[in-house]
Design an enzyme around this catalytic site. Structure first.
Site, PDB file in Angstrom:
ATOM      1  N   LYS A  39       0.783  -1.151   0.250  1.00 38.10           N
ATOM      2  CA  LYS A  39       0.201  -0.041  -0.082  1.00 38.10           C
ATOM      3  C   LYS A  39       0.916   1.401  -0.038  1.00 38.10           C
ATOM      4  CE  LYS A  39      -0.441  -0.430   4.949  1.00 38.10           C
ATOM      5  NZ  LYS A  39      -1.286  -0.097   6.048  1.00 38.10           N
ATOM      6  N   TYR A 265      16.453  30.053   7.655  1.00 38.63           N
ATOM      7  CA  TYR A 265      15.150  30.696   7.915  1.00 38.63           C
ATOM      8  C   TYR A 265      15.079  30.911   9.342  1.00 38.63           C
ATOM      9  CZ  TYR A 265      13.057  30.523   3.154  1.00 38.63           C
ATOM     10  OH  TYR A 265      12.738  30.831   1.978  1.00 38.63           O
TER      11      TYR A 265
HETATM   12  C1  LIG Z   1      -3.737  -4.826   7.998  1.00 43.64           C
HETATM   13  C2  LIG Z   1      -2.535  -4.550   7.998  1.00 43.64           C
HETATM   14  N1  LIG Z   1      -1.609  -5.620   7.778  1.00 43.64           N
HETATM   15  C3  LIG Z   1      -0.298  -5.672   7.639  1.00 43.64           C
HETATM   16  C4  LIG Z   1       0.327  -4.481   7.486  1.00 43.64           C
HETATM   17  C5  LIG Z   1       1.822  -4.203   7.345  1.00 43.64           C
HETATM   18  O1  LIG Z   1       2.266  -4.017   8.805  1.00 43.64           O
HETATM   19  P1  LIG Z   1       4.032  -3.539   8.809  1.00 43.64           P
HETATM   20  O2  LIG Z   1       4.410  -2.520   7.798  1.00 43.64           O
HETATM   21  O3  LIG Z   1       4.252  -3.252  10.194  1.00 43.64           O
HETATM   22  O4  LIG Z   1       4.499  -5.055   8.435  1.00 43.64           O
HETATM   23  C6  LIG Z   1      -0.637  -3.163   7.501  1.00 43.64           C
HETATM   24  C7  LIG Z   1       0.405  -2.059   7.655  1.00 43.64           C
HETATM   25  O5  LIG Z   1      -0.117  -0.926   8.477  1.00 43.64           O
HETATM   26  C8  LIG Z   1      -1.886  -3.314   7.897  1.00 43.64           C
HETATM   27  O6  LIG Z   1      -2.603  -2.310   7.882  1.00 43.64           O
END
Ligand SMILES: Cc1ncc(COP(=O)(O)O)c(C=O)c1O
Length: 377
Positions: A39, A265
């Site tokens: 994601k 700044y």
């Molecule tokens: C539902 C879910 N599963 C897995 C993950 C992966 O987590 P991580 O990046 O801590 O491995 C996330 C990330 O936030 C998540 O929201």
């Protein structure tokens, strides 16, 4: 025509290291399938590139947050299983089904809408089920999940791939909520005896076999950050991952600044002794956190080796200033590369100096960098 700007910062992304991290995590739970969370454009690193590299290495299952991310990833990965953690969007279900995406259903309303669409299309639709076990963020409540388990007609037309939950404190291995969530999830799985289970994110994989179940969902550790919190103590050394991201800015100019003068700044950084200041062409418009003003570090390779230098004064939109007095004069002419993340600057340490976490530094990596993907494959 491509214009390769002399001062453009370079973001090196080591896909071989990323694949090695994925293999290492998968190897920690050999009976489970290791998926990948990609994601937010694979945590800022590039979902299409990461997805293709992992698919080539054998990864078959990917998680994104939004429908739009899933539709974009589908272009890069026509055959992979792609899960949408936010579930089907209200009114957008048909488009997701047409793209053969597999949403994670988190509310009774999403289940009903997905089931209705399956009936309308006259074919079964794939999905996963998210049940909350203590995070209180996304997912069916345990009562809602048990209601589904006792009345499977609610799932008419849906082929459930697995049931999942998400850990709230896995980065703190000793937190009592980990055990509670593991127990709740184990009890929940008894209600769905024929379904696979998925509980562990990156840090969850390090919590041991009770957390592994059938499908691993690592994100952050793939991208080279340490999944465990400093409170994990010596265990944190063992969870150090291979470096994937290396951000190099370039020096534009170096100036001598006399005692009593100020830099940047706000004139808040007052020089206490004659100082050499190097100006680097990276700023907060590149996603380089302004919270690193007067706090973060960089590394420059000089004749005497790699030298760690502090950020002097405020991070501005396109520039940062470094105190390079520790380097020999002549070691940092214009064009000299400066490591700002990776290359000796630990993502988690830099994030802590900014008062945040590696996740945020990575997901804010800017679009102005020239991105170079390294892959031997
Ligand atoms: C539902 C879910 N599963 C897995 C993950 C992966 O987590 P991580 O990046 O801590 O491995 C996330 C990330 O936030 C998540 O929201």
């Amino acid at each position: 025509m491509t214009f390769i700007s002399g001062d453009q910062a370079i973001l090196h992304i080591d896909l071989d290291a990323l694949v090695a991290n994925w293999r290492r995590l998968g190897g920690m739970a050999p009976q489970a399938e290791c998926a990948a969370v990609v994601k937010a454009d694979a945590y800022g690193v590039g979902a299409a590139e990461v997805g293709k590299a992992l698919q080539k290495a054998g990864c078959r299952r990917f998680f994104v947050a939004h429908s739009e991310e899933a539709l974009a990833l589908r272009q890069a990965l026509p055959d992979a299983t792609i899960h949408i953690l936010h579930g089907p969007t209200m009114g957008g279900e048909a488009e997701l089904a047409a793209a053969n995406l597999t949403p994670v259903l988190s509310t009774p309303g999403q289940i009903a809408a997905w089931s209705q669409l399956a009936k309308k299309l006259g074919r079964r639709l794939p999905a996963a089920l998210h049940v909350d076990t203590g995070m209180n963020r996304l997912g069916l409540s345990e009562a809602e999940a048990y209601a589904v388990a006792t009345d499977p007609s609610r799932l008419d037309g849906i082929d459930l791939a697995f049931v999942m939950s998400h850990l709230a404190c896995s980065d703190e291995p000793d937190h009592p909520l980990n055990r509670q969530q593991a127990d709740s999830f184990a009890a929940l799985r008894q209600r769905f005896p024929n379904l696979k289970g998925s509980l562990a994110n990156s840090a969850g994989i390090f919590l041991g076999p009770d957390f592994h179940h059938d499908i691993l969902r690592p994100g952050i550790a793939l991208y080279g950050a340490n999944p465990l919190d400093p409170s994990a103590g010596p265990r944190r050394e063992a969870s150090r991952m291979a470096e994937v991201v290396h951000l190099q800015g370039k020096i534009l100019q170096v100036r001598s600044v006399d005692r009593g003068m100020t830099v940047g700044y706000g004139a808040g950084y007052i020089v206490e002794k004659p100082t050499q200041i190097a100006t680097v062409a990276v700023g907060y418009a590149d996603g380089f956190s302004r919270a690193l003003s007067g706090r973060g570090n960089a590394i420059i390779k000089g004749r005497q080796g790699h030298v760690r230098v502090p950020i002097a004064g405020r991070v501005s939109m396109d520039l940062i200033t470094l105190d390079v007095s520790a380097l020999d004069v002549g070691d940092c002419p214009p064009g000299t590369p400066v490591s700002l993340l990776g290359g000796g600057i630990d993502i988690d340490e830099q994030a802590a100096l900014a008062g945040t976490i590696g996740y945020e530094l990575l997901t804010q990596l800017g679009r102005r960098y020239r991105r170079i993907y390294k892959s031997a494959a």
